[in-house]
Scaffold this motif. Structure first.
Motif, PDB file in Angstrom:
ATOM      1  N   LEU A  65       0.829  -1.202   0.000  1.00  0.00           N
ATOM      2  CA  LEU A  65       0.000   0.000   0.000  1.00  0.00           C
ATOM      3  C   LEU A  65       0.860   1.246   0.000  1.00  0.00           C
ATOM      4  CD1 LEU A  65      -2.534   1.688   0.232  1.00  0.00           C
ATOM      5  CD2 LEU A  65      -2.595   1.201   2.691  1.00  0.00           C
ATOM      6  N   GLN A  66       1.914   1.266   0.824  1.00  0.00           N
ATOM      7  CA  GLN A  66       2.764   2.445   0.872  1.00  0.00           C
ATOM      8  C   GLN A  66       3.500   2.628  -0.445  1.00  0.00           C
ATOM      9  OE1 GLN A  66       2.108   3.755   4.077  1.00  0.00           O
ATOM     10  NE2 GLN A  66       2.553   5.525   2.825  1.00  0.00           N
ATOM     11  N   ARG A  67       3.924   1.538  -1.058  1.00  0.00           N
ATOM     12  CA  ARG A  67       4.572   1.631  -2.368  1.00  0.00           C
ATOM     13  C   ARG A  67       3.598   2.167  -3.410  1.00  0.00           C
ATOM     14  NH1 ARG A  67       6.360  -4.365  -3.039  1.00  0.00           N
ATOM     15  NH2 ARG A  67       6.986  -3.679  -5.124  1.00  0.00           N
ATOM     16  N   TYR A  68       2.340   1.773  -3.300  1.00  0.00           N
ATOM     17  CA  TYR A  68       1.295   2.253  -4.211  1.00  0.00           C
ATOM     18  C   TYR A  68       1.112   3.765  -4.070  1.00  0.00           C
ATOM     19  CZ  TYR A  68      -3.506   2.757  -6.022  1.00  0.00           C
ATOM     20  OH  TYR A  68      -4.630   3.151  -6.701  1.00  0.00           O
ATOM     21  N   LEU A  69       1.040   4.251  -2.830  1.00  0.00           N
ATOM     22  CA  LEU A  69       0.873   5.684  -2.598  1.00  0.00           C
ATOM     23  C   LEU A  69       2.105   6.463  -3.061  1.00  0.00           C
ATOM     24  CD1 LEU A  69      -0.746   5.581   0.960  1.00  0.00           C
ATOM     25  CD2 LEU A  69      -1.904   6.019  -1.223  1.00  0.00           C
ATOM     26  N   GLU A  70       3.288   5.907  -2.815  1.00  0.00           N
ATOM     27  CA  GLU A  70       4.516   6.580  -3.246  1.00  0.00           C
ATOM     28  C   GLU A  70       4.580   6.698  -4.765  1.00  0.00           C
ATOM     29  OE1 GLU A  70       7.444   4.148  -1.429  1.00  0.00           O
ATOM     30  OE2 GLU A  70       7.159   5.008   0.573  1.00  0.00           O
ATOM     31  N   ALA A  71       4.049   5.685  -5.465  1.00  0.00           N
ATOM     32  CA  ALA A  71       4.029   5.742  -6.935  1.00  0.00           C
ATOM     33  C   ALA A  71       3.136   6.878  -7.413  1.00  0.00           C
ATOM     34  CB  ALA A  71       3.537   4.408  -7.496  1.00  0.00           C
ATOM     35  N   HIS A  72       1.988   7.101  -6.743  1.00  0.00           N
ATOM     36  CA  HIS A  72       1.107   8.212  -7.120  1.00  0.00           C
ATOM     37  C   HIS A  72       1.763   9.551  -6.806  1.00  0.00           C
ATOM     38  CE1 HIS A  72      -2.489   6.241  -8.585  1.00  0.00           C
ATOM     39  NE2 HIS A  72      -2.401   5.371  -7.597  1.00  0.00           N
ATOM     40  N   ALA A  73       2.502   9.620  -5.706  1.00  0.00           N
ATOM     41  CA  ALA A  73       3.232  10.848  -5.398  1.00  0.00           C
ATOM     42  C   ALA A  73       4.302  11.115  -6.455  1.00  0.00           C
ATOM     43  CB  ALA A  73       3.857  10.751  -4.009  1.00  0.00           C
ATOM     44  N   ALA A  74       4.995  10.070  -6.896  1.00  0.00           N
ATOM     45  CA  ALA A  74       6.041  10.216  -7.908  1.00  0.00           C
ATOM     46  C   ALA A  74       5.464  10.722  -9.228  1.00  0.00           C
ATOM     47  CB  ALA A  74       6.752   8.882  -8.114  1.00  0.00           C
ATOM     48  N   ARG A  75       4.247  10.288  -9.566  1.00  0.00           N
ATOM     49  CA  ARG A  75       3.607  10.766 -10.804  1.00  0.00           C
ATOM     50  C   ARG A  75       3.336  12.263 -10.743  1.00  0.00           C
ATOM     51  NH1 ARG A  75       0.604   5.835  -9.967  1.00  0.00           N
ATOM     52  NH2 ARG A  75       1.362   4.215 -11.404  1.00  0.00           N
ATOM     53  N   LEU A  76       3.214  12.777  -9.532  1.00  0.00           N
ATOM     54  CA  LEU A  76       3.024  14.222  -9.343  1.00  0.00           C
ATOM     55  C   LEU A  76       4.353  14.949  -9.192  1.00  0.00           C
ATOM     56  CD1 LEU A  76       0.073  14.021  -6.767  1.00  0.00           C
ATOM     57  CD2 LEU A  76      -0.105  14.673  -9.179  1.00  0.00           C
ATOM     58  N   GLY A  77       5.452  14.196  -9.329  1.00  0.00           N
ATOM     59  CA  GLY A  77       6.771  14.786  -9.165  1.00  0.00           C
ATOM     60  C   GLY A  77       7.107  15.099  -7.721  1.00  0.00           C
ATOM     61  N   ARG A  78       6.512  14.367  -6.781  1.00  0.00           N
ATOM     62  CA  ARG A  78       6.684  14.645  -5.363  1.00  0.00           C
ATOM     63  C   ARG A  78       7.115  13.382  -4.616  1.00  0.00           C
ATOM     64  NH1 ARG A  78       3.541  18.931  -3.725  1.00  0.00           N
ATOM     65  NH2 ARG A  78       4.751  18.809  -1.779  1.00  0.00           N
ATOM     66  N   GLU A  79       7.483  13.568  -3.363  1.00  0.00           N
ATOM     67  CA  GLU A  79       7.793  12.451  -2.471  1.00  0.00           C
ATOM     68  C   GLU A  79       6.987  12.611  -1.191  1.00  0.00           C
ATOM     69  OE1 GLU A  79      11.948  12.286  -1.706  1.00  0.00           O
ATOM     70  OE2 GLU A  79      12.471  11.565  -3.727  1.00  0.00           O
ATOM     71  N   MET A  80       6.757  11.499  -0.518  1.00  0.00           N
ATOM     72  CA  MET A  80       6.063  11.526   0.763  1.00  0.00           C
ATOM     73  C   MET A  80       7.100  11.632   1.879  1.00  0.00           C
ATOM     74  SD  MET A  80       3.179   8.574   0.058  1.00  0.00           S
ATOM     75  CE  MET A  80       2.268   8.908   1.581  1.00  0.00           C
ATOM     76  N   ASN A  81       6.913  12.615   2.765  1.00  0.00           N
ATOM     77  CA  ASN A  81       7.843  12.823   3.866  1.00  0.00           C
ATOM     78  C   ASN A  81       7.301  12.124   5.119  1.00  0.00           C
ATOM     79  OD1 ASN A  81      10.077  14.000   5.311  1.00  0.00           O
ATOM     80  ND2 ASN A  81       8.586  15.382   6.248  1.00  0.00           N
ATOM     81  N   TYR A  82       8.016  11.080   5.582  1.00  0.00           N
ATOM     82  CA  TYR A  82       7.547  10.280   6.713  1.00  0.00           C
ATOM     83  C   TYR A  82       8.195  10.745   8.015  1.00  0.00           C
ATOM     84  CZ  TYR A  82       6.002   7.053   3.065  1.00  0.00           C
ATOM     85  OH  TYR A  82       5.401   6.498   1.963  1.00  0.00           O
ATOM     86  N   ARG A  83       7.369  10.956   9.047  1.00  0.00           N
ATOM     87  CA  ARG A  83       7.884  11.147  10.393  1.00  0.00           C
ATOM     88  C   ARG A  83       8.187   9.798  11.033  1.00  0.00           C
ATOM     89  NH1 ARG A  83       6.562  15.354  13.457  1.00  0.00           N
ATOM     90  NH2 ARG A  83       8.242  14.541  14.787  1.00  0.00           N
ATOM     91  N   VAL A  84       7.353   8.806  10.735  1.00  0.00           N
ATOM     92  CA  VAL A  84       7.528   7.481  11.297  1.00  0.00           C
ATOM     93  C   VAL A  84       6.822   6.482  10.401  1.00  0.00           C
ATOM     94  CG1 VAL A  84       5.466   7.650  12.757  1.00  0.00           C
ATOM     95  CG2 VAL A  84       7.309   6.090  13.414  1.00  0.00           C
ATOM     96  N   ARG A  85       7.313   5.245  10.386  1.00  0.00           N
ATOM     97  CA  ARG A  85       6.688   4.174   9.605  1.00  0.00           C
ATOM     98  C   ARG A  85       6.447   2.986  10.524  1.00  0.00           C
ATOM     99  NH1 ARG A  85       9.090   4.539   3.538  1.00  0.00           N
ATOM    100  NH2 ARG A  85       7.237   3.280   3.220  1.00  0.00           N
ATOM    101  N   LEU A  86       5.236   2.444  10.454  1.00  0.00           N
ATOM    102  CA  LEU A  86       4.799   1.434  11.408  1.00  0.00           C
ATOM    103  C   LEU A  86       4.134   0.273  10.692  1.00  0.00           C
ATOM    104  CD1 LEU A  86       3.090   4.067  13.701  1.00  0.00           C
ATOM    105  CD2 LEU A  86       5.244   2.937  14.231  1.00  0.00           C
ATOM    106  N   ARG A  87       3.787  -0.757  11.455  1.00  0.00           N
ATOM    107  CA  ARG A  87       3.032  -1.890  10.923  1.00  0.00           C
ATOM    108  C   ARG A  87       1.656  -1.904  11.580  1.00  0.00           C
ATOM    109  NH1 ARG A  87       5.686  -5.124   7.622  1.00  0.00           N
ATOM    110  NH2 ARG A  87       7.965  -5.151   7.668  1.00  0.00           N
TER     111      ARG A  87
END
Length: 293
Positions: free
Chosen positions: A202-224
């Motif tokens: 899911l996170q890879r999916y969201l990052e791909a959509h951000a990349a299509r916008l020429g952007r990156e997602m800035n994470y404060r923390v990553r969890l399960r």
């Protein structure tokens, strides 16, 4: 030439995991025994089956040919056991199920629990993948059943509707976006995120959509897990994208807000996919029928 189903299963597990050690673990064999079995297969066939390197092993051209035929043989064996399972007790069935993150967390747990309760002799291996990876693994025979997004090109696979999924933005109660009724994903990318682990499809999916916008997602923390993500959101660490069902569960015990996303990809139809329903073992067909209903 002589090797048995144990050897063949071991070889398939080694190829799929890319490691003799992991293949031995999956096959419930000691590493020394597994290595000896692989060498014995290569000696009998008089050809190298694996190319060994620092990062693990890969099948040679001969190994890929054996893997192709091995999947067919083991699939046929599973089908035979499944068909005979209606008449004989104690036979074991095995299902390889691939799914995306949201279907695993939101829909499958209760369904798989009910199925396994009714099928005590069946075990299920469940792994998360991107939808495109799920389709390819089902096509290649590495998985029996896949749950993926409808928009994915499935080629000649057989598909069935499963569930509808909607993503929303989760924010702390006092966040500047909390009062919005809807917004686009592009408007959220200036903010800090609470995300799932790096290996989350899911996170890879969201990052791909951000990349299509020429952007990156800035994470404060990553969890399960969405419950821990929701707790971090409630405490003001950041915002998060999650299924609306997961957000609703979080809201039962947490003070968070949800905002609808206007992006077309935020609503997805989930589908089941198999190679051919009629050719699957009985216990796999019964799982598919249960998921369809």
């Amino acid at each position: 030439m002589s090797f048995d189903l144990t050897d063949l299963r071991l070889f398939m597990n080694v190829v799929e995991s890319g490691s003799i050690t992991k293949g031995a673990e999956r096959s419930h064999l000691a590493l020394a025994s597994a290595s000896a079995r692989i060498r014995n297969m290569e000696d009998m066939l008089e050809v190298a089956l694996l190319s060994r390197g620092r990062r693990g092993v890969e099948p040679t051209q001969a190994g890929r040919a054996l893997a192709h035929h091995g999947r067919i043989v083991l699939d046929q064996w599973e089908r035979m056991l499944g068909d005979l399972g209606e008449y004989a007790k104690g036979l074991k069935g095995h299902i390889r199920l691939l799914c995306n993150t949201a279907s695993l967390t939101e829909f499958l747990p209760d369904l798989l629990t009910a199925y396994l309760a009714d099928h005590p002799n069946v075990s299920i291996d469940v792994h998360e993948r991107l939808s495109s990876e799920i389709v390819q693994d089902v096509v290649d025979g590495k998985a029996d059943v896949g749950v993926m997004a409808h928009a994915t090109d499935v080629g000649e696979l057989t598909t069935f509707p499963f569930r509808k999924l909607t993503f929303v933005l989760a924010t702390p109660a006092g966040h500047s976006l909390a009062s919005r009724r809807s917004l686009a994903f592009s408007e959220v990318l200036d903010y800090d995120f609470v995300g799932l682990a790096e290996d989350s499809p899911l996170q890879r999916y969201l990052e791909a959509h951000a990349a299509r916008l020429g952007r990156e997602m800035n994470y404060r923390v990553r969890l399960r897990g969405f419950l821990t993500v929701g707790k971090m959101v409630e405490n003001g660490v950041g915002v998060a994208i999650m299924p609306d069902t997961a957000a609703q569960r979080c809201q039962e015990t947490m003070n968070i807000r949800t905002v609808r996303l206007t992006d077309s990809w935020s609503t997805r139809d989930l589908m089941l996919c198999v190679r051919s329903l009629s050719e699957l073992p009985v216990h796999v067909r019964e799982l598919v029928e249960m998921l369809r209903s």
